[in-house]
Design a protein around this motif. Structure first.
Motif, mmCIF file in Angstrom:
data_model
loop_
_atom_site.group_PDB
_atom_site.id
_atom_site.type_symbol
_atom_site.label_atom_id
_atom_site.label_comp_id
_atom_site.label_asym_id
_atom_site.label_seq_id
_atom_site.Cartn_x
_atom_site.Cartn_y
_atom_site.Cartn_z
ATOM 1 N N GLN A 127 -7.382 4.374 -1.971
ATOM 2 C CA GLN A 127 -6.445 3.258 -1.855
ATOM 3 C C GLN A 127 -5.511 3.293 -3.052
ATOM 4 O O GLN A 127 -5.958 3.497 -4.183
ATOM 5 N N CYS A 128 -4.231 3.082 -2.804
ATOM 6 C CA CYS A 128 -3.246 3.002 -3.877
ATOM 7 C C CYS A 128 -2.278 1.888 -3.526
ATOM 8 O O CYS A 128 -1.777 1.825 -2.399
ATOM 9 N N TYR A 148 -4.776 2.810 -8.408
ATOM 10 C CA TYR A 148 -5.441 3.492 -7.303
ATOM 11 C C TYR A 148 -6.872 3.859 -7.652
ATOM 12 O O TYR A 148 -7.278 3.871 -8.810
ATOM 13 N N THR A 158 -5.806 11.656 -2.646
ATOM 14 C CA THR A 158 -5.485 10.999 -1.375
ATOM 15 C C THR A 158 -6.437 11.428 -0.265
ATOM 16 O O THR A 158 -6.614 10.703 0.711
ATOM 17 N N ASN A 193 0.844 -1.186 0.000
ATOM 18 C CA ASN A 193 0.000 0.000 0.000
ATOM 19 C C ASN A 193 0.881 1.237 0.000
ATOM 20 O O ASN A 193 1.908 1.282 0.680
ATOM 21 N N LEU A 226 -6.252 -4.531 -5.920
ATOM 22 C CA LEU A 226 -6.896 -3.299 -5.476
ATOM 23 C C LEU A 226 -8.391 -3.515 -5.246
ATOM 24 O O LEU A 226 -8.934 -3.103 -4.220
#
Length: 166
Positions: free
Chosen positions: A44-45, A59, A38, A6, A114
């Motif tokens: 989420q990335c 992401y 962000t 992550n 992801l």
């Protein structure tokens, strides 16, 4: 050794690596968009690394009313497609793998990883109409095309969605 981690949004080196991959893929910067995203709900990335070298990333974030792209899609989709796909939805925003590592399954691996991390029941994405490699990848991963004539700016896009079985 291959690993998926992550993204630490406070790690400037990692953010720079993501931007470099995006620049090599699209000849553009993602730095400003990534920093803005962000702060979005459900951001989420993930990064794909081989021996500490980042070779790809993916992401997205929760797609909610009031966000620019969510509202744009809402206006474009039928009420039925909106209800079926854009509620309880994860917006899959970007996927990029360095050119020398493509066609090895890394894009599929990043996408699946992801999506497995998100609690949402649905996912949505857009990709350029002419991006045949991306459309092929997503179709092999069970994404469906909702519309292939979406023009949010000056280029034709495809809206794709997926039920996440959650």
């Amino acid at each position: 050794m291959l690993k998926i981690i992550n993204l630490d949004i406070h790690n400037e080196k990692a953010l720079k690596e993501v931007n470099e991959i995006f620049q090599r893929t699209w000849n553009d910067s993602i730095e400003e968009s990534l920093k803005k995203h962000t702060g979005y709900e459900g951001f989420q990335c993930i990064l794909l690394q081989i021996e500490e070298k980042t070779i790809g990333f993916a992401y997205g974030y929760s797609s909610v009313p009031g966000q620019y792209y969510h509202d744009l899609l809402h206006r474009h989709l039928s009420p039925q497609d909106y209800e079926s796909y854009l509620t309880d939805c994860f917006e899959f925003v970007e996927l990029a793998v360095l050119p020398e590592y493509r066609k090895k399954g890394f894009g599929a691996r990043l996408t699946n990883c992801l999506l497995n991390q998100t609690p949402h029941k649905n996912a949505v994405l857009t990709t350029q109409y002419e991006n045949h490699r991306a459309k092929h990848l997503y179709h092999t991963l069970a994404w469906v095309t909702l519309d292939d004539a979406f023009i949010p700016r000056d280029e034709r896009y495809v809206i794709m969605a997926k039920k996440l079985n959650k």
